[in-house]
Design a protein around this motif. Structure first.
Motif, PDB file in Angstrom:
ATOM      1  N   THR A  56       7.572   3.974  -9.923  1.00  0.00           N
ATOM      2  CA  THR A  56       7.579   5.413 -10.177  1.00  0.00           C
ATOM      3  C   THR A  56       7.952   5.718 -11.621  1.00  0.00           C
ATOM      4  O   THR A  56       7.270   6.500 -12.305  1.00  0.00           O
ATOM      5  N   MET A  57       9.027   5.108 -12.109  1.00  0.00           N
ATOM      6  CA  MET A  57       9.467   5.367 -13.470  1.00  0.00           C
ATOM      7  C   MET A  57       8.494   4.789 -14.494  1.00  0.00           C
ATOM      8  O   MET A  57       8.302   5.371 -15.575  1.00  0.00           O
ATOM      9  N   LEU A  58       7.871   3.656 -14.179  1.00  0.00           N
ATOM     10  CA  LEU A  58       6.863   3.093 -15.079  1.00  0.00           C
ATOM     11  C   LEU A  58       5.681   4.035 -15.225  1.00  0.00           C
ATOM     12  O   LEU A  58       5.186   4.278 -16.335  1.00  0.00           O
ATOM     13  N   THR A  59       5.218   4.582 -14.087  1.00  0.00           N
ATOM     14  CA  THR A  59       4.095   5.530 -14.129  1.00  0.00           C
ATOM     15  C   THR A  59       4.453   6.765 -14.945  1.00  0.00           C
ATOM     16  O   THR A  59       3.671   7.223 -15.800  1.00  0.00           O
ATOM     17  N   LYS A  60       5.618   7.306 -14.701  1.00  0.00           N
ATOM     18  CA  LYS A  60       6.042   8.513 -15.431  1.00  0.00           C
ATOM     19  C   LYS A  60       6.133   8.250 -16.929  1.00  0.00           C
ATOM     20  O   LYS A  60       5.601   9.033 -17.744  1.00  0.00           O
ATOM     21  N   ASN A  61       6.802   7.179 -17.319  1.00  0.00           N
ATOM     22  CA  ASN A  61       7.037   6.916 -18.752  1.00  0.00           C
ATOM     23  C   ASN A  61       5.753   6.599 -19.505  1.00  0.00           C
ATOM     24  O   ASN A  61       5.587   7.010 -20.664  1.00  0.00           O
ATOM     25  N   LYS A 104       6.161  13.630 -11.560  1.00  0.00           N
ATOM     26  CA  LYS A 104       7.373  13.689 -12.376  1.00  0.00           C
ATOM     27  C   LYS A 104       7.030  13.853 -13.855  1.00  0.00           C
ATOM     28  O   LYS A 104       7.744  14.547 -14.586  1.00  0.00           O
ATOM     29  N   ALA A 105       5.952  13.211 -14.306  1.00  0.00           N
ATOM     30  CA  ALA A 105       5.550  13.350 -15.712  1.00  0.00           C
ATOM     31  C   ALA A 105       5.080  14.766 -16.011  1.00  0.00           C
ATOM     32  O   ALA A 105       5.395  15.326 -17.074  1.00  0.00           O
ATOM     33  N   ILE A 106       4.320  15.346 -15.079  1.00  0.00           N
ATOM     34  CA  ILE A 106       3.833  16.715 -15.280  1.00  0.00           C
ATOM     35  C   ILE A 106       4.991  17.708 -15.297  1.00  0.00           C
ATOM     36  O   ILE A 106       5.008  18.659 -16.088  1.00  0.00           O
ATOM     37  N   ARG A 107       5.974  17.462 -14.435  1.00  0.00           N
ATOM     38  CA  ARG A 107       7.143  18.372 -14.321  1.00  0.00           C
ATOM     39  C   ARG A 107       8.372  17.795 -15.020  1.00  0.00           C
ATOM     40  O   ARG A 107       9.494  17.967 -14.558  1.00  0.00           O
ATOM     41  N   LEU A 126       0.820  -1.214   0.000  1.00  0.00           N
ATOM     42  CA  LEU A 126       0.000   0.000   0.000  1.00  0.00           C
ATOM     43  C   LEU A 126       0.853   1.263   0.000  1.00  0.00           C
ATOM     44  O   LEU A 126       0.556   2.229  -0.715  1.00  0.00           O
ATOM     45  N   ILE A 127       1.916   1.263   0.797  1.00  0.00           N
ATOM     46  CA  ILE A 127       2.777   2.443   0.857  1.00  0.00           C
ATOM     47  C   ILE A 127       3.469   2.670  -0.482  1.00  0.00           C
ATOM     48  O   ILE A 127       3.559   3.795  -0.978  1.00  0.00           O
ATOM     49  N   PRO A 171       1.449   8.586  -7.393  1.00  0.00           N
ATOM     50  CA  PRO A 171       1.397  10.062  -7.403  1.00  0.00           C
ATOM     51  C   PRO A 171       2.744  10.701  -7.739  1.00  0.00           C
ATOM     52  O   PRO A 171       2.793  11.729  -8.424  1.00  0.00           O
ATOM     53  N   LEU A 172       3.834  10.091  -7.257  1.00  0.00           N
ATOM     54  CA  LEU A 172       5.155  10.646  -7.560  1.00  0.00           C
ATOM     55  C   LEU A 172       5.449  10.533  -9.056  1.00  0.00           C
ATOM     56  O   LEU A 172       5.997  11.473  -9.664  1.00  0.00           O
ATOM     57  N   GLY A 173       5.093   9.409  -9.667  1.00  0.00           N
ATOM     58  CA  GLY A 173       5.293   9.259 -11.105  1.00  0.00           C
ATOM     59  C   GLY A 173       4.468  10.247 -11.904  1.00  0.00           C
ATOM     60  O   GLY A 173       4.936  10.788 -12.915  1.00  0.00           O
TER      61      GLY A 173
END
Length: 371
Positions: free
Chosen positions: A251-256, A165-168, A152-153, A160-162
């Motif tokens: 995190t990187m999967l979400t961003k990409n 990072k994608a937005i910024r 869960l953590i 949300p972090l990904g």
């Protein structure tokens, strides 16, 4: 749509049967050739006990059976002569084989094991003097605590972090957060655990967090709030070890995936219609970007519960399923090995089925029936 979904679910449930049989069959076949089995360990115990007492055997009892004592007492021979130097005779070996069920042919033992697994009868441990299922239930609270909260953590922070990072993308925040995530990923969990114990577990510096267990002594007598705080106080360091290394991939999967979706034509069309960036992101982009994220859900879910926690459980003296599985392999406790394997495999297959069904919920374009 509903009928095709039910048919697909039923078909997948049927396919689980040969899959489980294959996993169990291959593992069962392998352990038949692994040296140092329970029979060999028993023989060494008896011979070593004889040697330690100068040939006067007091008997060695195996957990779960009094037959070990009888075998041990008879191993020294009728005249009290030590027989360990020349090994046990055929009658004694036959008794030991019968004690552990190895007097039956392998195919019969496998058939009886599978028949028991059909009713979740996992057998009885050779060394713990307990039913395997009862033994696993005793260890589950630790594994559930570590697995559930780390899962869960990880997802509540990484997704949300990904997105952020994608937005910024390309900003200072993106660069700094990427560096932090990669450093956390590069540090092995057990190394981080040792560092945390040294600095915060009373190793050489501060004694802030406890070193062992899920709860403190007298936990049952605490109030509700005190129980919750004590519970998470004990989990703070183990969860940190498990979570830090899990951030990078998700995190990187979400961003990409979000960056890939943003470049597609339907996003340009949505913007041309005058939709805000927030609406484009959450109503269009994120829904499609969630598909590859959900793909990793079963592996992450099962992995958080049952894998990767062995070293963490050992470091922090947490008696969970990971430690139980490892010890059962070392001790050649085959009922526990096969029972935990069956349980883990079944959970993994069910999680994979849930994953496939969630595809339909996320993307209605995906259909199970053929055109």
């Amino acid at each position: 749509m509903t009928s095709s979904l039910l048919f697909y679910t039923f078909k997948r449930l049927l396919l689980m049967i040969p899959t489980l049989l294959g996993i169990l069959g291959i593992t069962f076949l392998i352990i038949q050739f692994v040296p140092g089995g329970p029979v060999e360990q028993m023989v060494r115990m008896l011979e070593g006990d004889n040697a330690a007492f100068g040939g006067v055997n007091t008997g060695v009892s195996t957990p779960g059976s009094s037959a070990g004592t009888e075998i041990g007492q008879s191993a020294q021979g009728s005249a009290g002569i030590y027989r360990g130097g020349v090994g046990l005779d055929a009658d004694r070996l036959e008794e030991i084989n019968k004690l552990y069920g190895f007097d039956k042919p392998p195919q019969q033992r496998f058939a009886e094991m599978v028949a028991g697994f059909m009713f979740f009868d996992l057998g009885e441990s050779f060394f713990y003097n307990k039913d395997v299922w009862e033994l696993m239930k005793e260890k589950l609270p630790v594994s559930i605590s570590l697995g559930l909260w780390s899962f869960l953590i990880t997802y509540s922070i990484s997704v949300p972090l990904g997105i952020s990072k994608a937005i910024r993308h390309g900003s200072a925040f993106d660069v700094v957060s990427s560096l932090a995530v990669i450093i956390g990923y590069a540090i092995p969990g057990f190394v981080l655990g040792v560092i945390l114990l040294v600095f915060f577990g009373g190793g050489s510096f501060l004694q802030i967090f406890p070193l062992r267990g899920l709860t403190s002594d007298g936990w049952e007598e605490m109030g509700l709030i005190a129980k919750v705080l004590d519970y998470f106080w004990h989990l703070a360091l183990p969860l940190t070890c498990l979570v830090i290394g899990s951030f990078a991939t998700l995190t990187m999967l979400t961003k990409n995936t979000i960056l890939e979706e943003v470049r597609k034509q339907y996003v340009k069309t949505a913007r041309a219609k005058g939709l805000s960036e927030t609406a484009v992101l959450y109503k269009h982009v994120l829904r499609n970007a969630l598909i590859p994220i959900i793909t990793g859900f079963p592996a992450a879910f099962v992995g958080a519960f049952f894998t990767g926690a062995l070293l963490v459980e050992t470091l922090f003296s947490l008696d969970g399923l990971g430690l139980l599985s490892y010890e059962s392999v070392i001790k050649r406790d085959y009922p526990v090995v096969m029972g935990t394997l069956f349980f883990f495999s079944l959970i993994g297959l069910v999680a994979k089925l849930i994953n496939d069904l969630m595809y339909v919920l996320v993307d209605p374009r995906i259909k199970f029936e053929r055109d």
